[in-house]
Design a protein around this motif. Structure first.
Motif, PDB file in Angstrom:
ATOM      1  N   ALA A 140       0.835  -1.207   0.000  1.00 24.41           N
ATOM      2  CA  ALA A 140       0.000   0.000   0.000  1.00 24.41           C
ATOM      3  C   ALA A 140       0.867   1.253   0.000  1.00 24.41           C
ATOM      4  O   ALA A 140       0.602   2.216  -0.733  1.00 24.41           O
ATOM      5  CB  ALA A 140      -0.933   0.000   1.204  1.00 24.41           C
ATOM      6  N   VAL A 151      -7.233  -2.018 -10.115  1.00 26.26           N
ATOM      7  CA  VAL A 151      -7.202  -2.905  -8.948  1.00 26.26           C
ATOM      8  C   VAL A 151      -7.992  -4.176  -9.218  1.00 26.26           C
ATOM      9  O   VAL A 151      -8.978  -4.177  -9.956  1.00 26.26           O
ATOM     10  CB  VAL A 151      -7.771  -2.197  -7.697  1.00 26.26           C
ATOM     11  N   LYS A 209      -8.244  -6.993   0.042  1.00 23.75           N
ATOM     12  CA  LYS A 209      -9.111  -6.222   0.932  1.00 23.75           C
ATOM     13  C   LYS A 209      -8.311  -5.449   1.978  1.00 23.75           C
ATOM     14  O   LYS A 209      -8.514  -4.241   2.171  1.00 23.75           O
ATOM     15  CB  LYS A 209     -10.122  -7.136   1.608  1.00 23.75           C
ATOM     16  N   PHE A 251      -6.367  -2.613   0.423  1.00 15.29           N
ATOM     17  CA  PHE A 251      -7.220  -1.464   0.115  1.00 15.29           C
ATOM     18  C   PHE A 251      -7.432  -0.597   1.357  1.00 15.29           C
ATOM     19  O   PHE A 251      -7.424   0.634   1.282  1.00 15.29           O
ATOM     20  CB  PHE A 251      -8.572  -1.925  -0.412  1.00 15.29           C
ATOM     21  N   GLU A 252      -7.626  -1.251   2.499  1.00 19.03           N
ATOM     22  CA  GLU A 252      -7.862  -0.495   3.726  1.00 19.03           C
ATOM     23  C   GLU A 252      -6.645   0.341   4.109  1.00 19.03           C
ATOM     24  O   GLU A 252      -6.773   1.489   4.544  1.00 19.03           O
ATOM     25  CB  GLU A 252      -8.253  -1.459   4.841  1.00 19.03           C
ATOM     26  N   ALA A 280      -6.279   3.257   1.444  1.00 16.76           N
ATOM     27  CA  ALA A 280      -7.241   4.346   1.627  1.00 16.76           C
ATOM     28  C   ALA A 280      -6.741   5.376   2.637  1.00 16.76           C
ATOM     29  O   ALA A 280      -7.136   6.544   2.586  1.00 16.76           O
ATOM     30  CB  ALA A 280      -8.588   3.786   2.077  1.00 16.76           C
ATOM     31  N   VAL A 331      -9.521   5.340 -10.557  1.00 20.12           N
ATOM     32  CA  VAL A 331      -9.474   3.939 -10.146  1.00 20.12           C
ATOM     33  C   VAL A 331     -10.379   3.117 -11.055  1.00 20.12           C
ATOM     34  O   VAL A 331     -11.530   3.491 -11.310  1.00 20.12           O
ATOM     35  CB  VAL A 331      -9.921   3.787  -8.678  1.00 20.12           C
ATOM     36  N   VAL A 335     -14.461  -2.445  -3.954  1.00 29.19           N
ATOM     37  CA  VAL A 335     -13.612  -1.259  -4.066  1.00 29.19           C
ATOM     38  C   VAL A 335     -14.247  -0.068  -3.368  1.00 29.19           C
ATOM     39  O   VAL A 335     -13.575   0.681  -2.644  1.00 29.19           O
ATOM     40  CB  VAL A 335     -13.329  -0.945  -5.544  1.00 29.19           C
ATOM     41  N   THR A 362     -14.079  -0.641   0.606  1.00 29.53           N
ATOM     42  CA  THR A 362     -12.809  -0.812   1.308  1.00 29.53           C
ATOM     43  C   THR A 362     -11.714   0.162   0.864  1.00 29.53           C
ATOM     44  O   THR A 362     -10.820   0.464   1.642  1.00 29.53           O
ATOM     45  CB  THR A 362     -12.278  -2.252   1.142  1.00 29.53           C
ATOM     46  N   LEU A 363     -11.765   0.645  -0.362  1.00 26.49           N
ATOM     47  CA  LEU A 363     -10.747   1.573  -0.852  1.00 26.49           C
ATOM     48  C   LEU A 363     -11.262   2.996  -0.970  1.00 26.49           C
ATOM     49  O   LEU A 363     -10.621   3.939  -0.497  1.00 26.49           O
ATOM     50  CB  LEU A 363     -10.218   1.097  -2.212  1.00 26.49           C
TER      51      LEU A 363
END
Length: 227
Positions: free
Chosen positions: A18, A39, A46, A49-50, A53, A64, A84, A87-88
């Motif tokens: 990330a 993505v 998952k 993505f967290e 973000a 995206v 997406v 979570t993002l």
């Protein structure tokens, strides 16, 4: 040949990747004022993505795009768009521009033209492409030995993924995905490590579609693996 990077845990892989992705997006924004991020779906990204973000960057300048989509409504648990968005694209990252692949049509073939038009404005070459890999060697929705798989390897836009069984899928093609500045593949577990090693050997791309990414001369893909 792709480079393999090993991590002590899946969480560590998610955190480090990330941070790396965010740095590349910041660099793209500094260079050309905007950035593009493709993505994958599935369960593997998952946590990444967290973490992503929460990275500091000007998300309003990031576009995206999912690598592929199951032909289900966007509120369906199988939807990549739903993953997406939940979570993002949260917090500051909600400012990013999202170009979804799903359309409210009966079949993905009926949406190819609409999706192709939407993809025209995505900054190219793609700055970061994040992919996964299945136990069968598929990536995005490019499945091994599927009927008409060659079309989805060669064409430059979206294609109706030639999969067996529901739900139907629409995928970005291999040619589209590899028109990129950087490509990452997130791989977890012993079985996928074995598939990755098989795919590193020379052989037909239609047999293991992820080969089309792993054997690129430019950009050299990075595979990120943890048990």
């Amino acid at each position: 040949m792709a480079e393999l990077i090993e991590y002590s845990s899946r969480s560590e892989a998610a955190r480090q990747l990330a941070a790396s992705i965010a740095e590349r997006l910041r660099g793209a924004i500094a260079e050309r004022g905007e950035a593009s991020l493709v993505v994958s779906g599935g369960s593997s990204p998952k946590e990444l993505f967290e973490y992503l973000a929460g990275q500091e960057l000007d998300w309003s300048r990031v576009t995206v795009v999912p690598s592929d989509e199951r032909w289900v409504p966007v509120d369906d648990p199988q939807s990549n768009e739903r993953l997406v968005r939940e979570t993002l694209l949260v917090g500051p990252a909600a400012r990013a521009r999202f170009v979804g692949l799903y359309r409210e049509t009966d079949k993905p073939a009926e949406a190819v033209e609409s999706v192709a038009k939407a993809l025209v404005d995505v900054p190219r070459p793609l700055d970061v492409v994040l992919l996964g890999m299945g136990d069968d060697g598929h990536t995005a929705s490019l499945f091994p030995h599927a009927p008409d798989i060659q079309d989805c390897l060669d064409e430059r836009g979206p294609c109706v993924a030639p999969t067996v069984g529901p739900p139907a899928r629409l995928s970005l093609t291999l040619a589209y995905l590899t028109d990129a500045r950087s490509i990452d593949i997130l791989i977890f577990g012993t079985e996928k490590r074995r598939v990755f090693e098989r795919a590193q050997a020379v052989g037909p791309v239609a047999e293991l579609p992820v080969r089309g990414v792993l054997h690129l001369e430019r950009p050299v893909a990075q595979a990120h693996w943890a048990e």
